[in-house]
Design a protein around this motif. Structure first.
Motif, PDB file in Angstrom:
ATOM      1  N   UNK A   1     -29.403 -84.937  68.011  1.00  0.00           N
ATOM      2  CA  UNK A   1     -29.917 -84.711  69.298  1.00  0.00           C
ATOM      3  C   UNK A   1     -29.648 -83.101  69.920  1.00  0.00           C
ATOM      4  N   UNK A   2     -29.010 -82.870  69.644  1.00  0.00           N
ATOM      5  CA  UNK A   2     -28.834 -80.890  70.511  1.00  0.00           C
ATOM      6  C   UNK A   2     -29.175 -80.878  69.813  1.00  0.00           C
ATOM      7  N   UNK A   3     -29.448 -80.465  68.313  1.00  0.00           N
ATOM      8  CA  UNK A   3     -29.856 -80.093  67.438  1.00  0.00           C
ATOM      9  C   UNK A   3     -31.173 -79.843  67.579  1.00  0.00           C
ATOM     10  N   UNK A   4     -32.283 -80.610  67.959  1.00  0.00           N
ATOM     11  CA  UNK A   4     -33.462 -80.379  68.707  1.00  0.00           C
ATOM     12  C   UNK A   4     -33.713 -80.473  70.055  1.00  0.00           C
ATOM     13  N   UNK A   5     -32.603 -80.869  70.640  1.00  0.00           N
ATOM     14  CA  UNK A   5     -33.299 -81.035  72.358  1.00  0.00           C
ATOM     15  C   UNK A   5     -31.875 -79.973  72.281  1.00  0.00           C
ATOM     16  N   UNK A   6     -31.494 -79.226  71.980  1.00  0.00           N
ATOM     17  CA  UNK A   6     -30.471 -78.604  72.828  1.00  0.00           C
ATOM     18  C   UNK A   6     -30.379 -77.600  74.006  1.00  0.00           C
TER      19      UNK A   6
ATOM     20  N   UNK B   1     -23.707 -71.736  74.093  1.00  0.00           N
ATOM     21  CA  UNK B   1     -25.386 -70.579  74.588  1.00  0.00           C
ATOM     22  C   UNK B   1     -26.396 -70.815  72.787  1.00  0.00           C
ATOM     23  N   UNK B   2     -27.170 -70.806  73.095  1.00  0.00           N
ATOM     24  CA  UNK B   2     -28.297 -71.243  71.432  1.00  0.00           C
ATOM     25  C   UNK B   2     -28.515 -70.137  71.093  1.00  0.00           C
ATOM     26  N   UNK B   3     -28.781 -68.776  72.206  1.00  0.00           N
ATOM     27  CA  UNK B   3     -28.579 -67.723  71.094  1.00  0.00           C
ATOM     28  C   UNK B   3     -27.731 -67.139  70.614  1.00  0.00           C
ATOM     29  N   UNK B   4     -26.552 -68.103  70.551  1.00  0.00           N
ATOM     30  CA  UNK B   4     -25.632 -67.011  69.724  1.00  0.00           C
ATOM     31  C   UNK B   4     -24.801 -69.157  68.563  1.00  0.00           C
TER      32      UNK B   4
ATOM     33  N   UNK C   1     -29.925 -70.405  65.782  1.00  0.00           N
ATOM     34  CA  UNK C   1     -31.656 -69.709  65.686  1.00  0.00           C
ATOM     35  C   UNK C   1     -32.112 -72.148  65.755  1.00  0.00           C
ATOM     36  N   UNK C   2     -31.495 -72.852  66.228  1.00  0.00           N
ATOM     37  CA  UNK C   2     -32.150 -74.420  65.440  1.00  0.00           C
ATOM     38  C   UNK C   2     -32.352 -75.097  64.379  1.00  0.00           C
ATOM     39  N   UNK C   3     -31.379 -74.038  63.847  1.00  0.00           N
ATOM     40  CA  UNK C   3     -31.272 -74.542  61.912  1.00  0.00           C
ATOM     41  C   UNK C   3     -29.579 -74.603  62.027  1.00  0.00           C
ATOM     42  N   UNK C   4     -29.635 -74.681  61.081  1.00  0.00           N
ATOM     43  CA  UNK C   4     -28.069 -74.815  59.803  1.00  0.00           C
ATOM     44  C   UNK C   4     -27.829 -74.836  58.799  1.00  0.00           C
ATOM     45  N   UNK C   5     -26.666 -73.873  59.130  1.00  0.00           N
ATOM     46  CA  UNK C   5     -27.214 -72.851  57.981  1.00  0.00           C
ATOM     47  C   UNK C   5     -25.097 -72.599  57.441  1.00  0.00           C
TER      48      UNK C   5
END
Length: 549
Positions: A41-46, A63-66, A8-12
């Motif tokens: 870039x992909x973290x911000x503009x994936x 799939x950025x939802x996963x 969900x856009x963050x690194x965990x």
């Protein structure tokens, strides 16, 4: 297994299922993995990367939802084999690979796929057919740089360079440095490079750039004209005559606006190679390209042969791979590494993530160290701070040094206290209280103490050997007194070609008959910032702004 996961856009950091090798695949353990600008870039503009991948239609987008696990610049160790494998490489061997897994449904990109986690995980699955065994003697950290170097080699090959070309590299991040290294291997001279970051410009010189430009101080395009003018003098940009040698421009930044800026500033007939990966919509005015008859070549990735060549060049010492690694973190440090690497002053290939480490654990590796900072604190002894020599802002200095020491330790660096051994009768004699460090300094049991007998902390001491054994870079020199031992130590470090930082508010002195202390401090800060030496000039900045990544 542990992994640094894009969620969900963050690194965990979390647990995820162990990968299982399928037909023709191999299970490997991550040994080292670099953080690429494309990952930032992909973290911000994936979402834009996903949209464009879907519209191109050649590969299945992530799939950025996963969960996604980045990391495509890696070296790994072979653990086990899936079915239908030739087992041509023994278990325990170290390998690199093009970050692609071959599947029945088509190729999948390691690190940009929901199916195949990348090198920020402890283990991965790779295609056996694409594995390259790492030559004996080459460290995992250096082998992991194969991928970014291959990008630079590919860009230069696609440029079809000629012997009379004068190259200009805009942006000295990992990709820009790889391009510079590839240009040097082609024998092109001079190589001109530009970046706002002092650290990156220094690395560009190490990689082979002949002229480095800070765009805040001057135009890189003007510097190019001065080097490329056929008659030795710059000519008008819009001149139809052939006033310059062929212009070969590598755009290695990858942010909106760079292409337009390049179009406006390059000379007629320039060839522009776009290496930086811009994931956002951009705007250009075609009339600039039309009027100047510009040629634009977009590039991506590399061929398998170029990848193999990159590994061979690193193994043979043709590329200074060590200079590209300026820090290490474990899996638990990847999130902060992303934040630090994304800053304009962040150093390229600043972090090497070793997936096999537990979250937050110090990075181990296979015997060699990456470069880490070293804070040198000179003569902060009780004998230097007596009533006869009141030091400028002594309490404030101690507080700043304590904060800086904590930051250096957190970055995995060394804190080195240099103490002066005075002769009999001197307040710094080892048997006297004046030899001891100031009681308010934060000194830890694992800090290093170096003892000296002259102003120069390097002269007849163990300091140089300690720094080289730790592969320390940069050196951050602080302490007392500005105009004696600190000044001499800074000059000695620069003469030894150490990248050196002097915190502008990280040293002190007392009033002298000719100048007050604050003027002496300002004077020396100005000198160090403009000092000509193999490792200089020094970067002079406030303690709070000292770059550690």
């Amino acid at each position: 297994m542990h992994a640094a996961i894009l969620r969900h856009g963050d690194i965990v950091v979390d647990e995820m299922p162990e990968p299982v090798p399928g037909a023709g695949q191999v299970l490997v353990k991550t040994l080292a993995c670099g953080i690429c600008g494309s990952d930032l870039h992909a973290r911000t503009h994936g979402h834009r990367l996903v949209d464009v991948t879907r519209r191109i239609g050649e590969r299945v987008p992530m799939d950025l939802a996963h969960d996604i696990v980045f990391g495509h610049e890696f070296c790994a160790e072979v653990l086990d084999f899936g079915p239908d494998t030739a087992r041509r490489i023994r278990p325990g061997a170290r390998v690199c690979s093009v970050p692609v897994v071959l599947t029945a449904g088509g190729p999948r990109t390691v690190g940009y796929s929901n199916e195949f986690p990348g090198g920020y995980a402890e283990r991965m699955v790779l295609s056996e057919a694409l594995l390259l065994e790492v030559p004996n003697g080459l460290s995992a950290d250096h082998a992991a740089l194969t991928e970014p170097l291959a990008v630079g080699i590919h860009a230069v090959e696609k440029a079809a360079v000629g012997g009379s070309d004068v190259p200009l590299v805009i942006g000295c991040g990992p990709v820009g440095l790889a391009v510079i290294a590839a240009l040097r291997l082609k024998g092109l001279r001079p190589i001109i490079a530009a970046d706002f970051s002092t650290a990156r410009r220094r690395l560009a010189q190490r990689m082979g750039a002949d002229i480095v430009i800070d765009p805040a101080q001057g135009s890189p395009y003007q510097a190019w004209r001065e080097q490329a003018a056929l008659d030795g003098a710059a000519a008008p940009v819009w001149s139809a005559a052939a006033q310059y040698k062929p212009a070969l421009i590598f755009e290695c930044v990858g942010v909106p606006g760079m292409l337009q800026q390049t179009f406006e500033n390059v000379p007629r007939g320039a060839r522009i190679v776009v290496v930086g990966v811009c994931m956002e919509p951009d705007r250009i005015e075609p009339l600039f390209g039309i009027s100047k008859e510009l040629s634009v070549q977009f590039v991506l990735g590399y061929t398998p042969d170029e990848f193999a060549r990159a590994l061979r060049l690193i193994a043979e010492g043709e590329v200074d791979a060590a200079s590209l690694i300026t820090g290490k973190v474990g899996v638990g440090g990847v999130r902060d590494a992303f934040s630090n690497s994304a800053t304009p002053s962040g150093t390229p290939r600043s972090w090497s993530s070793h997936g096999a480490n537990s979250p937050g654990a110090p990075v181990g590796g296979d015997g060699d160290r990456a470069m880490t900072p070293a804070l040198i604190v000179v003569d902060m002894q009780q004998g230097s701070f007596g009533p006869a020599t009141p030091r400028y802002d002594a309490d404030g200095l101690v507080a700043r040094l304590n904060r800086l020491s904590a930051a250096v330790r957190a970055a995995g660096g060394a804190v080195i206290f240099v103490q002066h051994d005075g002769p009999v009768g001197d307040p710094h004699h080892p048997d006297l209280p004046g030899w001891r460090l100031l009681p308010d300094l934060d000194v830890r049991a694992d800090d290093i103490v170096v003892r000296k007998t002259a102003c120069d902390a390097f002269l007849n001491t163990t300091l140089d050997a300690i720094l080289r054994a730790r592969r320390a870079s940069p050196l951050i020199i602080t302490g007392c007194a500005t105009d004696f031992c600190v000044d001499t130590t800074v000059r000695s470090a620069l003469a030894r070609a150490y990248p050196t930082i002097v915190p502008a508010d990280g040293h002190t002195t007392c009033d002298r008959p000719h100048l007050p202390a604050d003027r002496i401090i300002a004077h020396h800060n100005a000198i160090w910032a403009d000092f000509l030496a193999p490792g200089g000039p020094a970067l002079v900045c406030p303690c709070a702004d000292v770059p550690l990544a």
